[in-house]
Design an enzyme around this catalytic site. Structure first.
Site, PDB file in Angstrom:
ATOM      1  N   CYS A   1       0.820  -1.213   0.000  1.00 10.17           N
ATOM      2  CA  CYS A   1       0.000   0.000   0.000  1.00 10.17           C
ATOM      3  C   CYS A   1       0.854   1.264   0.000  1.00 10.17           C
ATOM      4  O   CYS A   1       0.466   2.288  -0.565  1.00 10.17           O
ATOM      5  CB  CYS A   1      -0.905   0.019   1.228  1.00 10.17           C
ATOM      6  SG  CYS A   1      -1.913  -1.441   1.465  1.00 10.17           S
TER       7      CYS A   1
ATOM      8  N   ASP B   1      -2.570  -3.747   7.595  1.00  9.95           N
ATOM      9  CA  ASP B   1      -3.694  -4.533   8.097  1.00  9.95           C
ATOM     10  C   ASP B   1      -3.697  -5.930   7.490  1.00  9.95           C
ATOM     11  O   ASP B   1      -3.988  -6.918   8.168  1.00  9.95           O
ATOM     12  CB  ASP B   1      -5.016  -3.833   7.760  1.00  9.95           C
ATOM     13  CG  ASP B   1      -5.225  -2.580   8.588  1.00  9.95           C
ATOM     14  OD1 ASP B   1      -4.263  -2.131   9.228  1.00  9.95           O
ATOM     15  OD2 ASP B   1      -6.343  -2.053   8.586  1.00  9.95           O
TER      16      ASP B   1
ATOM     17  N   CYS C   1      -2.104   2.837   3.180  1.00  8.22           N
ATOM     18  CA  CYS C   1      -2.862   1.800   3.880  1.00  8.22           C
ATOM     19  C   CYS C   1      -3.988   2.420   4.715  1.00  8.22           C
ATOM     20  O   CYS C   1      -4.017   3.627   4.956  1.00  8.22           O
ATOM     21  CB  CYS C   1      -1.939   0.938   4.742  1.00  8.22           C
ATOM     22  SG  CYS C   1      -2.661  -0.672   5.173  1.00  8.22           S
ATOM     23  N   ASP C   2      -4.888   1.579   5.172  1.00  4.87           N
ATOM     24  CA  ASP C   2      -6.192   2.000   5.680  1.00  4.87           C
ATOM     25  C   ASP C   2      -6.173   3.169   6.649  1.00  4.87           C
ATOM     26  O   ASP C   2      -6.935   4.124   6.495  1.00  4.87           O
ATOM     27  CB  ASP C   2      -6.879   0.824   6.385  1.00  4.87           C
ATOM     28  CG  ASP C   2      -7.232  -0.308   5.446  1.00  4.87           C
ATOM     29  OD1 ASP C   2      -6.901  -0.217   4.245  1.00  4.87           O
ATOM     30  OD2 ASP C   2      -7.835  -1.293   5.912  1.00  4.87           O
ATOM     31  N   LYS C   3      -5.344   3.111   7.690  1.00  9.65           N
ATOM     32  CA  LYS C   3      -5.414   4.115   8.750  1.00  9.65           C
ATOM     33  C   LYS C   3      -4.672   5.396   8.394  1.00  9.65           C
ATOM     34  O   LYS C   3      -4.773   6.388   9.124  1.00  9.65           O
ATOM     35  CB  LYS C   3      -4.865   3.536  10.065  1.00  9.65           C
ATOM     36  CG  LYS C   3      -5.515   2.227  10.495  1.00  9.65           C
ATOM     37  CD  LYS C   3      -7.030   2.295  10.466  1.00  9.65           C
ATOM     38  CE  LYS C   3      -7.664   0.944  10.713  1.00  9.65           C
ATOM     39  NZ  LYS C   3      -7.425  -0.047   9.646  1.00  9.65           N
TER      40      LYS C   3
ATOM     41  N   CYS D   1      -5.236  -2.257  -1.249  1.00 10.81           N
ATOM     42  CA  CYS D   1      -6.094  -3.387  -1.633  1.00 10.81           C
ATOM     43  C   CYS D   1      -7.197  -2.943  -2.584  1.00 10.81           C
ATOM     44  O   CYS D   1      -7.872  -1.948  -2.353  1.00 10.81           O
ATOM     45  CB  CYS D   1      -6.670  -4.036  -0.391  1.00 10.81           C
ATOM     46  SG  CYS D   1      -5.392  -4.685   0.723  1.00 10.81           S
TER      47      CYS D   1
ATOM     48  N   GLU E   1      -9.896  -6.132  13.311  1.00  8.77           N
ATOM     49  CA  GLU E   1     -10.777  -6.480  12.195  1.00  8.77           C
ATOM     50  C   GLU E   1     -10.889  -8.004  12.086  1.00  8.77           C
ATOM     51  O   GLU E   1      -9.887  -8.711  12.183  1.00  8.77           O
ATOM     52  CB  GLU E   1     -10.239  -5.911  10.887  1.00  8.77           C
ATOM     53  CG  GLU E   1     -10.254  -4.408  10.846  1.00  8.77           C
ATOM     54  CD  GLU E   1      -9.713  -3.830   9.554  1.00  8.77           C
ATOM     55  OE1 GLU E   1      -9.808  -2.605   9.380  1.00  8.77           O
ATOM     56  OE2 GLU E   1      -9.193  -4.596   8.719  1.00  8.77           O
TER      57      GLU E   1
ATOM     58  N   SER F   1     -12.877  -5.826   8.334  1.00  4.49           N
ATOM     59  CA  SER F   1     -12.117  -5.314   7.204  1.00  4.49           C
ATOM     60  C   SER F   1     -13.079  -4.799   6.149  1.00  4.49           C
ATOM     61  O   SER F   1     -14.217  -5.263   6.035  1.00  4.49           O
ATOM     62  CB  SER F   1     -11.257  -6.436   6.617  1.00  4.49           C
ATOM     63  OG  SER F   1     -10.837  -6.122   5.317  1.00  4.49           O
TER      64      SER F   1
END
Length: 559
Positions: free
Chosen positions: A49, A81, A122-124, A194, A446, A472
């Site tokens: 990511c 993650d 990435c996600d956060k 992702c 998650e 997730s």
């Protein structure tokens, strides 16, 4: 242009020592009157990511200089993650959102920066940056590292979720180890976040709708050259925003947050968007609560056919017109507010003026408003005696979002996954994973590993999974997360026992256990508050200060 904040460290004879330090990092006499702009670079080789971010940071840094600013690059963290999923390490994922926010705020305010350009993948990274941006309220822009292109195997599009589901398929005898290995080797083809409409792509879309990243930028592929061009343009726009004094809280209004919620419903976005939007809005001082999501869900349909429950990935959405095309459809239907502005100072109506009213005919990713995948949004807010503060159900891809069945109780994700892979979970069960909330986990892990295993075993339509943890963005099926109050603080989810009958009803927004108030109170007398799992370190600190998930699991809630 107003007086620069950085003049506190660059102007006057008393700041000669400060300037001497700045000269050592490349400043000359003419540079001390230019805006100093932080480049918060989330580059890392921990995860695909973020591994492509450095080229974007360097291009943005160069563009800031050419546009009349002085860039100062600093690093911020990420966790993966996907790599930590299903392990103890996943407890640090949501914590990293706060670390990212705190680190960006700390660096920018300590150095009196005039603006910040944040880059993440990435996600956060996205909500972390936005929380910092809202706290500081200095001119800011976000550059998303970009989505990954789909993996390919025998003509089939793969994502990381394909690998998680393959584990469940293997244990149920649907595939062999050779197939699992092929999926593993082909699902992640290169750099980028992702690829489905999972959390990273959902949150990048949220930032685009809020006006703090450029139109079309949230769906670009990480490896495509247009992403580099977008980084360059973003830097130019930020320097101009500093001159015009356009600040984040000028853009972060109640209406713009409602627009963002409408868009995540339309694109089939991640449950995590609920948590993160609540957190960002709280920081911005905007009154958005969990019930706003249900109110908006009732009127906004899902019009994008995207993974995890749909057929397509985010690069397909980009090729079909991206977030601006989705917004134009919603604008024409009166489902978003066209007066909200972006970092360029343009209203939504203005910058969508040349976007077609209808999606392209040669694609099936985006549908017209009168032909939706689902007539209502897919993120339902449920309440009842198991979640008096609310919880989030993701019901996309579920034919019947109602299930009543006996509880199967697990005190951790690991115990639950072990039971699933041993084929101990049966059709009709309501799987309960508790003590995984913000305080109890701590960190609100998650549950992608157990939900993917359930789907992989063919039980996605036949089993419900409820938890005070999270899911997730890659999760689908009848899943309910963010149950609040959580078990660790005495929420009713802590009181249920094996075999209790639980109803999950996303049609009527209800989640309840068939127990009387008297029985619940009787059980509460015998409930013992769990001993904190961590005595020192960041998880210990986090568990002591984090709020309930219904308020976004924030760590700086006003007392």
């Amino acid at each position: 242009m107003n007086k620069l904040r950085s003049s506190a460290i660059t102007q006057g004879v008393q700041r000669s020592p400060n300037r001497s330090m700045l000269r050592a990092v490349g400043f000359s006499d003419d540079d001390f009157t230019k805006p100093i702009i932080g480049v918060a670079n989330g580059y890392s080789t921990i995860t695909p990511c973020n591994m492509g971010l450095n080229k974007l940071a360097l291009k943005a840094e160069d563009s800031i200089r050419k546009s009349g600013g002085m860039p100062q690059m600093f690093g911020t963290i990420t966790v993966s993650d996907g790599i930590s999923m299903g392990t103890e390490g996943m407890k640090y994922s949501l914590v990293s959102r706060e670390v990212i926010a705190d680190s960006i705020e700390t660096a920018c305010n300590a150095q009196s920066m005039d603006g910040v350009l944040a880059i993440g993948g990435c996600d956060k990274n996205m909500p972390g940056a936005m929380i910092a941006i809202a706290r500081m309220n200095i001119p800011s822009i976000f550059i998303y590292g970009g989505t990954i292109k789909p993996g390919k195997l025998n003509g089939e599009d793969l994502t990381v979720v394909s690998a998680f589901e393959a584990v469940g398929q293997l244990t149920s005898g649907k595939i062999n180890e050779k197939r699992l290995n092929e999926v593993e080797k082909n699902c992640i083809p290169g750099a980028g976040s992702c690829g489905g409409m999972f959390t990273a792509n959902t949150m990048s879309a949220v930032i685009e709708v809020l006006g703090l990243s450029l139109p079309h930028s949230s769906t670009m592929a990480a490896e495509d050259y247009e992403k580099v061009v977008s980084a360059e343009k973003s830097a130019e726009i930020l320097v101009d925003a500093i001159k015009k004094d356009i600040r984040p809280l000028d853009l972060m209004t109640k209406e713009s947050f409602e627009n963002a919620i409408s868009v995540i419903m339309a694109i089939g976005g991640s449950t995590n968007a609920v948590l993160h939007i609540l957190a960002i809005a709280n920081t911005a001082g905007i009154e958005i609560n969990i019930d706003d999501f249900e109110r908006i869900r009732q009127k906004v349909p899902v019009i994008c056919d995207l993974k995890p429950s749909g057929r397509y990935v985010t690069v397909d959405l980009h090729n079909a017109g991206g977030i601006p095309q989705v917004m134009k459809i919603l604008l024409n239907a009166g489902l978003i507010n066209g007066d909200c502005k972006n970092i360029e100072g343009k209203t939504i109506s203005e910058y969508l003026l040349n976007i077609p009213d209808n999606p392209p005919e040669n694609q099936n990713v985006i549908r017209n408003i009168n032909n939706p995948l689902y007539k209502k949004g897919h993120l339902a807010i449920l309440k009842g005696n198991l979640a008096s503060e609310g919880c989030v159900a993701k019901i996309s891809g579920v034919k019947n979002p109602v299930l009543k069945g006996p509880a199967r109780i697990f005190e951790s994700e690991e115990d639950c996954l072990k039971s699933i892979l041993n084929n101990d979970i049966k059709a009709g069960n309501v799987v309960v994973i508790r003590n995984e909330g913000p305080v109890g986990g701590p960190g609100m892990r998650e549950m992608l590993a157990p939900t993917s295993a359930i789907v992989g075993q063919g039980l996605g339509e036949k089993v419900a999974l409820i938890t005070d943890g999270r899911f997730s963005g890659g999760t689908y099926g009848l899943v309910v997360g963010h149950i609040a109050p959580e078990a660790a603080v005495g929420g009713n989810i802590a009181l249920i026992r094996e075999g209790d009958l639980i109803t999950v009803d996303a049609v009527n927004q209800l989640i309840e256990v068939e127990l009387s108030d008297g029985e619940l109170e009787k059980r509460r007398i015998n409930w013992i508050k769990p001993i904190p799992k961590y005595k020192k370190g960041v998880l210990s600190k986090y568990s002591r200060i984090v709020s309930t998930s219904s308020l976004g699991a924030v760590t700086d809630l006003e007392k």
